[in-house]
Structures are given as structure tokens and as C-alpha cells.
Design an enzyme around this catalytic site. Sequence first.
Site, PDB file in Angstrom:
ATOM      1  N   CYS A 124      -3.850   0.648   7.666  1.00 40.57           N
ATOM      2  CA  CYS A 124      -3.914  -0.166   5.984  1.00 40.57           C
ATOM      3  C   CYS A 124      -4.982   0.496   5.325  1.00 40.57           C
ATOM      4  CB  CYS A 124      -3.388  -1.361   6.246  1.00 40.57           C
ATOM      5  SG  CYS A 124      -3.759  -2.005   4.338  1.00 40.57           S
TER       6      CYS A 124
ATOM      7  N   CYS B 192      -3.138   2.342   2.641  1.00 38.34           N
ATOM      8  CA  CYS B 192      -2.369   1.089   1.234  1.00 38.34           C
ATOM      9  C   CYS B 192      -3.116   1.278   0.688  1.00 38.34           C
ATOM     10  CB  CYS B 192      -1.997  -0.488   2.145  1.00 38.34           C
ATOM     11  SG  CYS B 192      -2.153  -1.275   3.278  1.00 38.34           S
TER      12      CYS B 192
ATOM     13  N   LYS C 294      -4.104   4.718  -0.661  1.00 41.17           N
ATOM     14  CA  LYS C 294      -2.830   5.069  -0.854  1.00 41.17           C
ATOM     15  C   LYS C 294      -3.165   4.718  -2.283  1.00 41.17           C
ATOM     16  CE  LYS C 294       0.983   4.307   0.637  1.00 41.17           C
ATOM     17  NZ  LYS C 294       2.182   4.064   1.430  1.00 41.17           N
TER      18      LYS C 294
ATOM     19  N   TYR D  69       9.407   3.694   1.513  1.00 37.80           N
ATOM     20  CA  TYR D  69       8.094   3.554  -0.701  1.00 37.80           C
ATOM     21  C   TYR D  69       7.652   4.353   0.379  1.00 37.80           C
ATOM     22  CZ  TYR D  69       5.736   1.323   3.798  1.00 37.80           C
ATOM     23  OH  TYR D  69       4.218   1.650   5.030  1.00 37.80           O
TER      24      TYR D  69
ATOM     25  N   GLU E  27       5.661   6.936  -3.216  1.00 37.39           N
ATOM     26  CA  GLU E  27       4.829   6.442  -3.711  1.00 37.39           C
ATOM     27  C   GLU E  27       4.176   7.462  -4.045  1.00 37.39           C
ATOM     28  OE1 GLU E  27       3.691   1.633  -1.661  1.00 37.39           O
ATOM     29  OE2 GLU E  27       3.084   3.870  -0.842  1.00 37.39           O
TER      30      GLU E  27
ATOM     31  N   HIS F 267       1.876 -15.820 -23.864  1.00 32.10           N
ATOM     32  CA  HIS F 267       2.383 -15.333 -24.796  1.00 32.10           C
ATOM     33  C   HIS F 267       1.768 -14.484 -25.169  1.00 32.10           C
ATOM     34  CE1 HIS F 267       5.066 -12.984 -28.015  1.00 32.10           C
ATOM     35  NE2 HIS F 267       4.406 -13.006 -29.104  1.00 32.10           N
TER      36      HIS F 267
ATOM     37  N   GLU G 260       5.727 -13.291 -18.556  1.00 31.55           N
ATOM     38  CA  GLU G 260       6.369 -14.508 -19.806  1.00 31.55           C
ATOM     39  C   GLU G 260       8.439 -14.478 -20.005  1.00 31.55           C
ATOM     40  OE1 GLU G 260       6.966 -14.819 -24.277  1.00 31.55           O
ATOM     41  OE2 GLU G 260       5.526 -12.680 -24.351  1.00 31.55           O
TER      42      GLU G 260
END
Length: 447
Positions: free
Chosen positions: A43, A48, A51, A178, A182, A436, A441
Site C-alpha cells: 500500500c 494505493c 497510485k 481495479y 485506475e 444543498h 444530497e
Amino acid sequence: MAEYDYDLFVIGAGSGGVRASRIAAAHGAKVAVAEEYRVGGTCVIRGCVPKKMLVYGAHFAEDIIDAKRFGWEIDGCRFNWSTLRDNVLNDVKRLEGLYNNTLTSHGVEVIHARAIVTGPHSVSLGKGQEVTAKYILIATGAWPQRPECEGAELGITSNEAFHLPEVPRRIVIAGGGYIANEFAGIFNQFGAEVTIANRGATILRGYDEQIRDRLLQISMTKGIQFIFNAPFEKVVKNGDGSLTVHAGGKTIETDCLLFATGRVPHTRGLGLETAGVELDDQGAIKVDEDSKSTCDSIYAVGDVTNRVQLTPVAIREGQAFADTVFGNKPWRVDYNCIPSAVFSHPPMAGVGMTEAQAKNKLGTVRTYTSDFRAMKNVLAGREERSLYKMVVDATTDQVVGIHMIGPDAPEILQVAAVAVKAGLTKQAFDDTVALHPSMAEELVLLK
């Protein structure tokens, strides 16, 4: 004299191994961890974290274009790969130092050497030294695999992608998961001609079908090419240094080939057979609910067990192991409702059951979707649309899954995952006042 040199000897200083070492030491155990490469594991060093930094860098390609619609005049702008690459690698080095400091400050001995199991309580280190431990924890992670085809050695993996001397003009990425998607988004934004060649018929198997189809549609609009049902046959190096890829009966000319065809548990050559540790057919260590292997004194956590290959899961497994074995606070990791994300362009994220999974398990379900353009995209003149999807048990009104694709989807999904994990109902979302204007939302306005 103590019966063993250490209470705990950990092989592998990645996310799971570091957490287990630190917590076990905090509980009073004498702990050592061996790492043959760099502290931090996949990682931090080659996964991750670096990356995600490349993903941030890639986003500026579109942000700079969009900025003109927001009144910013940016002239003479160009991208320098070596600047980003070196800054990323330097930050990885910084993080490695922090991980080392964390271990040593907690009294954990860090041994920079390869370690091999020689028995239920013994480990051999790189220079022939043998040490003993009451417990041994295997946390060596997983390693990229290459397809078995002629010329496969001519391609690189995600490990080497962070060190490229330049952005290739053309790149073929093998795989549909993935990692493939990616890096496809990253290199596409950096100006490369990107082709994904996948041996299967779909990308991102296991993710909600509507969400992954939306990513495919957007990716193709951005210029990424996809070739499906294309198992690799051979790779040939040409006289000018380029490559010819033969896959699925097609030939593709490229300057770089990146294999993102899955990861396999990193158990080869660890000597686990000397202690009676059993592996499955993929080389993963077989463990029980407490991460114990078939040898009572040897445990394993993280990707090397092939349960769920996610960094936060490895960390929890390491914590649970240390608390249970050394802290007299036994607990087990709950693998239900684990959120996940793909940092593609745009990113997608999900938690809980997909619509198909819910139908198979529950029978009757209701789905709610919101298909919209983010406000920023509207003003920027970008047609790219976000898609949010909620899956609800029709009998109980409980939300059993949330899946989304769009800007900041992983950031929004993390909070939504709490609601799904807690078993909240669709009515609970409806009763919540919207914040908002925001993209999030949409989750409380689904009809």
C-alpha cells in the site's frame, strides 16, 4: 532464560504486519519484524498511496481545461512526468521513514532481511542467523502475477509503473479489474493512447453492473480503447523497442505493456511446509476465524490469506490478532459490508450487496437511482454524468447496498457505508434533510 528469543516474530512489514507488531508490543510482547524490501508494504511503497497521488496529478488535466469556464486564464501549461514521479517517490520515502519510526518507538525490533520459516517456532534470517519465537505471524502480502505466455517478461506490472522514465506514447494494460482501470485513467489523462485488453467479457467483475457499465461508457468517451475476450497469446519485441501484443486473435502495437491481471499470495520460498502450514490452490495460507494457520503457533493476516485484499482489512486483522493473542481482548474481524472504491476517472465506490446479489439473496428488492450531471460539470460544459444507486430490501425497507460513480464518490461513500452497516432504512434517508447544494444530497432525495 526465556524459552524463545521473541514472543512474536512477524515476517512482512506491510499494513497488517506493522499494525500487529505495534499492538502486540504495546501489550508487552517482545516483537521483531523482518522486511526484505522496504517497510510499508504494497500500500505505502508500490500500491494505493503512490497510485492515489498519481490520480490526483492526472485530475489536473481536466481541471485545467475546466478552469477556463470558471474565468481562469492559464497559458503555456504543460505536464512534466518526472516532476510528479520524483515527488511521489520522495513522499513514499518519507512515509517509509514514519513507519520505521512508529515501529521503533513502540519497541519493535526491525530486521532488514529476508526471513524463512524453518519450523513451528523458528525463523532463518538472510545471513544464516536463526531465531526463535513463541508465535510467528506471516504478513507478506501478495504479488502481481503475469499470464503464462511467450514474451510475458517484456511487460511490466504495477510495481514498476511508478518508476517509468517517461509516459509511454502508447500503453496496453492487460486486465479488467481495479488496477487496470485506475492506471488506464491515469495514463489517459497524461496523454498516452491507452488500450485495455481483458481476457473476460466485462470490466470490474463483482461491482454493480449499472455502475461499471457507466465507467466503461465514460472511459470510451475519454478515448480509452477496450478489447474483450482477449487472452494473451504472445508478446514480441520489435527492432525499434516497441512491442507487438497478440491477444484474442488481434495484434496491438504498443510502447509499453502493463500487466494488471491479478495478485497472488506471496508465499513462495517462505518455508511454510517445514511447519505444516497448509496453502490453498492459489498459494494462500489457510487460516481460521482468528487468523491461525494449520500450525498452532503460526498466524497470517492480510493479502497472503487471500480473504479480502484491502489494506484496511489487513490492518483490522493485524489488530484483532494482537489483541486476541497478546492483549487478552479476543475479537474477530467482521467481513460483512466492507466498502470499496475504484479510483478511476471518474471514481466509483460501493458498499453492501449489488442489485443482482440482493435479488439472489433476498428475492424482492427495490432500487432507487439518481442519474445527474454534477454542478461543476454543467458549468464546465462537460457532459459526463454521475450515477448513484440504492438497493433496498422490499420486505424490511432496509438499505442493503449503495453504489455510485462520479466526482468524490469514495469520499461520499465512506459515510454512506456507516448507514448501510448500521442497517438503516430507506425511510431514515428520506427523513434526513438534504445538504444543498452538494452531490451527496442525492442520497437523501432518491425517489
